[in-house]
Design a protein around this motif. Structure first.
Motif, mmCIF file in Angstrom:
data_model
loop_
_atom_site.group_PDB
_atom_site.id
_atom_site.type_symbol
_atom_site.label_atom_id
_atom_site.label_comp_id
_atom_site.label_asym_id
_atom_site.label_seq_id
_atom_site.Cartn_x
_atom_site.Cartn_y
_atom_site.Cartn_z
ATOM 1 N N ARG A 61 53.876 32.678 34.473
ATOM 2 C CA ARG A 61 52.484 32.229 34.535
ATOM 3 C C ARG A 61 51.940 32.244 35.962
ATOM 4 O O ARG A 61 50.727 32.339 36.158
ATOM 5 N N LEU A 62 52.835 32.179 36.960
ATOM 6 C CA LEU A 62 52.379 32.309 38.340
ATOM 7 C C LEU A 62 51.702 33.652 38.551
ATOM 8 O O LEU A 62 50.629 33.740 39.151
ATOM 9 N N TYR A 63 52.318 34.725 38.048
ATOM 10 C CA TYR A 63 51.797 36.070 38.285
ATOM 11 C C TYR A 63 50.592 36.378 37.393
ATOM 12 O O TYR A 63 49.866 37.341 37.660
ATOM 13 N N ALA A 64 50.381 35.566 36.364
ATOM 14 C CA ALA A 64 49.176 35.690 35.544
ATOM 15 C C ALA A 64 48.035 34.827 36.084
ATOM 16 O O ALA A 64 46.902 34.941 35.613
ATOM 17 N N THR A 65 48.349 33.983 37.064
ATOM 18 C CA THR A 65 47.370 33.054 37.630
ATOM 19 C C THR A 65 46.906 33.486 39.012
ATOM 20 O O THR A 65 45.734 33.303 39.375
ATOM 21 N N VAL A 66 47.789 34.078 39.800
ATOM 22 C CA VAL A 66 47.524 34.372 41.211
ATOM 23 C C VAL A 66 47.687 35.868 41.479
ATOM 24 O O VAL A 66 48.637 36.497 41.002
ATOM 25 N N LEU A 67 46.767 36.431 42.267
ATOM 26 C CA LEU A 67 46.897 37.792 42.786
ATOM 27 C C LEU A 67 47.515 37.734 44.181
ATOM 28 O O LEU A 67 47.025 37.011 45.063
ATOM 29 N N PHE A 68 48.582 38.520 44.378
ATOM 30 C CA PHE A 68 49.277 38.593 45.656
ATOM 31 C C PHE A 68 48.974 39.922 46.346
ATOM 32 O O PHE A 68 48.462 40.861 45.730
ATOM 33 N N GLU A 69 49.326 40.010 47.600
ATOM 34 C CA GLU A 69 49.237 41.261 48.345
ATOM 35 C C GLU A 69 49.927 42.390 47.565
ATOM 36 O O GLU A 69 51.066 42.267 47.123
ATOM 37 N N GLY A 70 49.188 43.496 47.393
ATOM 38 C CA GLY A 70 49.746 44.663 46.720
ATOM 39 C C GLY A 70 49.623 44.667 45.217
ATOM 40 O O GLY A 70 49.960 45.668 44.568
ATOM 41 N N ASP A 71 49.158 43.560 44.623
ATOM 42 C CA ASP A 71 48.949 43.538 43.175
ATOM 43 C C ASP A 71 47.794 44.452 42.796
ATOM 44 O O ASP A 71 46.990 44.869 43.629
ATOM 45 N N LEU A 72 47.710 44.742 41.512
ATOM 46 C CA LEU A 72 46.637 45.594 41.001
ATOM 47 C C LEU A 72 45.565 44.763 40.328
ATOM 48 O O LEU A 72 45.859 43.802 39.611
ATOM 49 N N TYR A 73 44.325 45.137 40.559
ATOM 50 C CA TYR A 73 43.196 44.601 39.813
ATOM 51 C C TYR A 73 42.495 45.784 39.170
ATOM 52 O O TYR A 73 41.930 46.638 39.870
ATOM 53 N N ALA A 74 42.554 45.850 37.855
ATOM 54 C CA ALA A 74 41.962 46.956 37.100
ATOM 55 C C ALA A 74 42.420 48.298 37.653
ATOM 56 O O ALA A 74 41.636 49.240 37.792
ATOM 57 N N GLY A 75 43.698 48.394 38.000
ATOM 58 C CA GLY A 75 44.264 49.635 38.505
ATOM 59 C C GLY A 75 44.071 49.876 39.980
ATOM 60 O O GLY A 75 44.555 50.883 40.517
ATOM 61 N N ASN A 76 43.393 48.977 40.668
ATOM 62 C CA ASN A 76 43.128 49.117 42.099
ATOM 63 C C ASN A 76 44.040 48.191 42.905
ATOM 64 O O ASN A 76 44.195 47.021 42.561
ATOM 65 N N VAL A 77 44.594 48.715 43.986
ATOM 66 C CA VAL A 77 45.484 47.908 44.826
ATOM 67 C C VAL A 77 44.668 46.877 45.611
ATOM 68 O O VAL A 77 43.626 47.202 46.194
ATOM 69 N N VAL A 78 45.145 45.637 45.592
ATOM 70 C CA VAL A 78 44.503 44.551 46.328
ATOM 71 C C VAL A 78 45.298 44.315 47.612
ATOM 72 O O VAL A 78 46.452 43.896 47.568
ATOM 73 N N ASN A 79 44.704 44.615 48.745
ATOM 74 C CA ASN A 79 45.378 44.459 50.038
ATOM 75 C C ASN A 79 44.916 43.183 50.714
ATOM 76 O O ASN A 79 43.815 43.105 51.258
ATOM 77 N N LEU A 80 45.781 42.173 50.680
ATOM 78 C CA LEU A 80 45.477 40.871 51.265
ATOM 79 C C LEU A 80 46.104 40.694 52.650
ATOM 80 O O LEU A 80 45.870 39.677 53.302
#
Length: 593
Positions: free
Chosen positions: A368-387
């Motif tokens: 549930r952590l990974y369903a709740t929080v976006l981390f560096e390098g995760d995908l949002y709608a197929g796009n890489v999120v660079n934090l």
């Protein structure tokens, strides 16, 4: 309160039928001829379609804890994200809830809508007296009585006892004292419980229409309300005037009622926990998949007349049409989740600890952590999120003093600042190094006020948690563990038993399951832990640094807010406020204000 004589009729796309709104006594009437665009109150309750449309208007005004307010406002950050484990973009948050904003002149997301209460009472009295079919009358009365009881419960959570008005008052006559003065919190709790029980007896099951109240909605609210009252009785303080607090002798009674009502919903067989081979995706789907098997009651949106902007405001800023990144999980929340083996650990951070992935310090955690929080390098709608917000170019080691962190500057072909990081040069970027994933549908660049996925007001997972908490407080450890394990086992956590369950485990599980669904602030207040959790708190986050030589990351702890938080003892209840007391001299302020 408004005295209403006639009712407007109009076509609404939401119902594809009639939307009926009541007209105030200040309107000008032709006493010789009723205008063609008006329908008399008598006519409304002679026609099922009109009566149902009037009920729909009451649904539209119901104070859901939701993605939007009844008038279409976007006041979701406070109810959903302002608590000890959450903050918002910019780092300068001074939320009313978390930074001591309540005082004699300032309520905090208050609810004191006696116009709405009067509209509910008007409907209940008139539907009862109508000549419509008994089955229709029972269903509609039951639905609106649930709305009324749930509204009073939402008021109880804020203020304790409030004026309890369950009849239509004539504004041209003097209001009886009993309807001006606040009831005790105990009396209000008993009214809410009795109303929901009575309403359940009037309602059909009808689990298919998740946007309407049914029997199980009544029991779900009954479970939630009685858990609240039980907690106030057990952990709260009974004021001398009894306007706030409930006698401790009644705690077990309310816990028993809460557990019984939750089990009614569970045992009905009409709802089931979502299951799937990927626990992260399954849990994420609960919040964005409309009318799913777990949903008991939801606020329906259509994206046009009834819309919200939750994803628009919370999706990663590079993939948002102008804003994004509003609600930010904190380091405290990320560290809150347990390990898959049932243990708890706090990761090693700092430049001496390199990790291969952007979530490296938090691997093998509750899914549930990974369903709740976006981390560096995760995908949002197929796009890489660079934090990440900097590159350390040091060879053969790390050196935070050498970090390159400037928008528009690259190192070895890699931008030194990630496109979604804190270092980006406007206010629409996160303050903690983490982004919210839960409830944020994957719809990049969605325009403002065009979202249509529904708010889940009540769902089955909460019923298991209510039963578990109630049974624990009643001393039934085996029963508590059994109910708690339903939400744990669906995400792959080890089950608990009578020997391993504790109050902390019950509360941690509740938070892991329900965070950002509008419960955490209320939970801290009913458990009476809010002062310990919030007063003096400065929430944490991380600077995510990419180490070029190793191709890994390290994480530097930071403060996620610049202002220390404040929670005083009086903040366990909202203030009645001077303005309301000046309007109604029979009101008494809450303790400490």
């Amino acid at each position: 309160m408004i005295f209403r004589k006639n009712i407007y009729k109009a076509l609404t796309p939401v119902l594809l039928g009639f939307l009926v709104l009541m007209n105030s006594c200040g309107d000008v009437f032709d006493l010789n001829e009723l205008p063609q665009d008006l329908v008399s109150a008598d006519q409304v309750f002679e026609n099922e379609a009109f009566a149902e449309a009037l009920a729909a208007d009451l649904y539209a005004l119901f104070p859901f804890t939701s993605f939007s307010t009844p008038n279409g406002g976007h006041n979701f950050a406070g109810p959903l994200g302002h608590h000890d484990l959450g903050t918002q973009r910019g780092g300068g948050s001074t939320s009313c809830r978390t930074h001591g904003g309540m005082n004699l002149n300032a309520d905090c997301e208050g609810l004191w809508n006696y116009e709405y209460i009067r509209d509910l009472n008007f409907f209940i009295e008139n539907i009862r007296a109508s000549a419509l079919s008994e089955a229709f009358k029972s269903q509609m009365e039951g639905e609106v009585r649930v709305l009324r009881a749930a509204t009073y419960f939402k008021m109880q959570k804020r203020y304790g006892g409030v004026p309890l008005v369950d009849v239509v008052l004539d504004p041209f006559e003097e209001v009886p004292e009993q309807y001006l003065a606040r009831s005790t919190e105990e009396a209000l709790a008993d009214f809410i419980d009795a109303e929901l029980e009575a309403a359940a007896g009037l309602l059909t099951e009808n689990p298919e229409q998740t946007g309407r109240v049914n029997r199980w909605t009544a029991y779900a609210y009954k479970a939630r309300a009685n858990l609240w009252s039980a907690s106030i009785a057990k952990f709260g303080t009974l004021a001398d005037n009894q306007l706030t607090g409930i006698p401790s002798s009644r705690a077990n009674e309310f816990y028993e009622k809460a557990s019984a009502a939750a089990r009614q919903v569970i045992d009905s067989g009409n709802y089931s926990l979502l299951q799937g081979s990927d626990p992260v995706q399954t849990f994420f789907s609960i919040g964005v998949e409309d009318s799913n098997a777990e949903t008991i009651f939801e606020r329906i949106y259509n994206g046009v007349e009834i819309n919200h902007a939750f994803a628009h405001q919370n999706q990663p800023t590079p993939y948002s049409e102008g804003q994004g990144s509003q609600m930010n999980p904190t380091l405290e929340l990320v560290n809150h989740f347990e390990n898959l083996d049932g243990t708890f650990s706090t990761p090693e951070l700092g430049p001496d600890n390199l990790y291969a992935e952007g979530d490296g310090p938090w691997t093998n955690k509750d899914p549930r952590l990974y369903a709740t929080v976006l981390f560096e390098g995760d995908l949002y709608a197929g796009n890489v999120v660079n934090l990440y917000e900097g590159i350390d170019p040091t060879v053969g080691g790390t050196n935070p003093d050498a970090i390159i962190s400037e928008v528009g500057v690259s190192y070895n072909g890699k931008p030194s600042v990630g496109n979604a990081s804190r270092r980006q040069a406007n206010q629409f970027f996160p303050s903690t190094g983490f982004l919210l994933k839960k409830l944020v549908a994957e719809i990049p660049f969605v325009p403002d006020d065009r979202e249509a996925y529904n708010w889940k007001e009540l769902r089955l997972g909460e019923m298991y948690l209510i039963a578990a908490e109630s049974e624990f407080e009643l001393g039934n450890m085996a029963g508590a563990a059994m109910h708690l394990n339903f939400t744990r086992e669906r995400v792959g956590l080890i089950p608990l038993n009578a020997a391993t369950i504790t109050r902390d485990r019950v509360r941690i599980e509740r938070t892991s399951e329900l965070i950002y669904e509008g419960h955490r602030w209320d939970d801290l207040r009913r458990w009476r832990t809010a002062q310990d959790a919030l007063n003096g708190q400065i929430v944490g986050g991380v600077r995510v640094i990419y180490h070029d030589d190793s191709g890994q990351y390290y994480f530097l702890p930071i403060q996620g807010e610049t202002v220390q938080r404040l929670f005083r003892p009086e903040h366990f209840y909202n203030p009645i406020t001077l303005a309301r007391i000046e309007t109604n001299g029979a009101l008494v302020e809450n303790p400490g204000y």
